[in-house]
Design a protein around this motif. Structure first.
Motif, short mmCIF file in Angstrom:
data_model
loop_
_atom_site.label_atom_id
_atom_site.label_comp_id
_atom_site.label_asym_id
_atom_site.label_seq_id
_atom_site.Cartn_x
_atom_site.Cartn_y
_atom_site.Cartn_z
N ASP A 26 -3.57 6.96 -2.83
CA ASP A 26 -3.77 5.66 -2.18
C ASP A 26 -4.73 4.81 -3.03
OD1 ASP A 26 -3.85 3.62 -0.40
OD2 ASP A 26 -5.02 4.68 1.12
N LYS A 80 0.82 -1.22 0.00
CA LYS A 80 0.00 0.00 0.00
C LYS A 80 0.86 1.28 0.00
CE LYS A 80 -3.41 1.94 3.26
NZ LYS A 80 -4.70 2.14 2.61
N GLU A 134 -5.87 -0.89 -3.05
CA GLU A 134 -7.04 -1.74 -2.80
C GLU A 134 -7.99 -1.75 -4.00
OE1 GLU A 134 -10.40 -1.95 0.61
OE2 GLU A 134 -8.54 -0.90 1.10
#
Ligand SMILES: Nc1nc2c(ncn2[C@@H]2O[C@H](COP(=O)(O)OP(=O)(O)OP(=O)(O)O)[C@@H](O)[C@H]2O)c(=O)[nH]1
Ligand SMILES: C[S@@+](CC[C@H](N)C(=O)[O-])C[C@H]1O[C@@H](n2cnc3c(N)ncnc32)[C@H](O)[C@@H]1O
Ligand code: SF4
Ligand code: SF4
Length: 318
Positions: A135, A125, A138
């Motif tokens: 970010d 991450k 995910e």
């Protein structure tokens, strides 16, 4: 059939449908360009289709939609449907950062998309945040799962950079192997737009790292950018090495940008404006320009001479 001056058949067109992107990858576009092209300067899907129809009729068999990030352009599925309907046998593919695939994979598959290549440079991450400056990991991993789930043929693309993600080569390979998809490791192509100081990891070093864990053998090179290798258990991975002497020998592609320029080679800034001909519906002129671009394709890039390109990847679509 379209043939260039070095006897290479050109049957692959990469189409960048937008220069815009929701990522800011350090190897591509770390700083937002000051000005985006106004919408009226960008080719409509109808104009792109007019050109692609001509190219398909001239023998083009493979079309890859790219960008910037192609999925930030609205209604991409409509464009895909039109292309797929025009020629069912077309190798119709997409290159994407994966961020929007969770929502879009199914509708793209239903529209006729066959394959998707997704950029994945890290499984960490914090490293993803460093590379993309956002970010995103995910969402990208969810996007990969969704693309596989809906039955698209998936490949992963990983740009390997010294001191950033080169300690993850075997982890990324194992991830791809677990998912049952091909991963290709890409040598970073030195570019004036990239973040200064990025150091390439070359194919030899990548293969050495993989050999610490696996035995593999090289497969015969097809008409593709990538070289492929097979592990003892049958899993296949690839390496894209534009710095290698013979990389351009199998080149079969040209590029169309969102602003209506045809680009003979990813390295050089040379381009041919086809927008005017398309807007005037002058198909004869468009066909002439297409032939000129193919005729004037350079033999090879200058990365092999260790030079730096100033051609922006987000405009050419990579
Ligand atoms: N130098 C160079 N790099 C290329 C060329 N085509 C693709 N690449 C790079 O290879 C990487 C993967 O490209 P993709 O968009 O996945 O396309 P592809 O390799 O043609 O995909 P396949 O059709 O699955 O073989 C990207 O980093 C591209 O910039 C090319 O003609 N020249
Ligand atoms: C310009 S992106 C466009 C499509 C989409 N946004 C994506 O990232 O997949 C196409 C490909 O170019 C690669 N790329 C961009 N800059 C690069 C560089 N300097 N060297 C090597 N590959 C690069 C990306 O990793 C990606 O696989
Ligand atoms: S590589 Fe793709 S996702 Fe990354 S900044 Fe360039 S266009 Fe955007
Ligand atoms: S660098 Fe240019 S000539 Fe070489 S493979 Fe890419 S587009 Fe073709």
């Amino acid at each position: 059939m379209l043939k260039d001056g070095f006897d290479r058949v050109i049957d692959y067109i990469r189409v960048s449908v937008t220069s815009r992107c929701n990522f800011r990858c350090i190897y591509c576009m770390p700083n937002t360009p000051f000005e985006w092209q106004p919408h009226e300067d960008v080719l409509s899907y109808e104009e792109m289709f007019e050109f692609l129809r001509l190219a398909i009729d001239e023998g083009v068999k493979k079309i890859r939609i790219t960008g910037g990030e192609p999925l930030v352009r609205k209604e991409l599925e409509v464009f895909i449907k039109v292309l797929s309907k025009y020629n069912k046998n077309l190798d119709l593919a997409l290159t994407t950062n994966g961020y929007f695939l969770k929502e879009k994979a199914k509708i793209l598959k239903e529209a006729g998309l066959k394959r998707v290549n997704i950029s994945l440079d890290t499984l960490k991450k914090d490293v993803a945040k460093k590379i993309v400056q956002k970010d995103v990991l995910e969402k990208v991993l969810e996007g990969i799962d969704e693309a596989i789930k809906v039955g698209l043929k998936v490949k992963l693309n990983c740009v390997v950079m010294k001191g950033i993600n080169d300690n993850e080569i075997t982890d990324l390979l194992d991830y791809a192997k677990d998912k049952g998809v091909i991963i290709r490791f890409i040598e970073f192509m030195e570019n004036e737009r990239a973040y200064p100081g990025i150091k390439r990891v070359d194919s030899k070093e990548i293969l050495e790292e993989i050999s610490t864990k696996y035995n593999f053998k090289e497969l015969k090179k097809e008409n593709e950018a990538s070289k492929y290798y097979k592990l003892d258990d049958g899993y296949v991975f690839g390496i894209i090495e534009p710095h290698s002497e013979d990389f351009c020998k199998s080149c079969n592609r040209i590029r169309l940008t969102a602003e209506g320029y045809l680009i003979p080679c990813l390295f050089f800034t040379e381009s041919y404006n086809i927008k005017e001909a398309l807007r005037k519906k002058d198909i004869k002129k468009a066909a002439e320009i297409l032939r000129d671009v193919v005729r004037n394709k350079p033999e090879k890039n200058d990365w092999q001479e260790e030079k730096i390109s100033d051609r922006a990847f987000w405009e050419t679509g990579g």
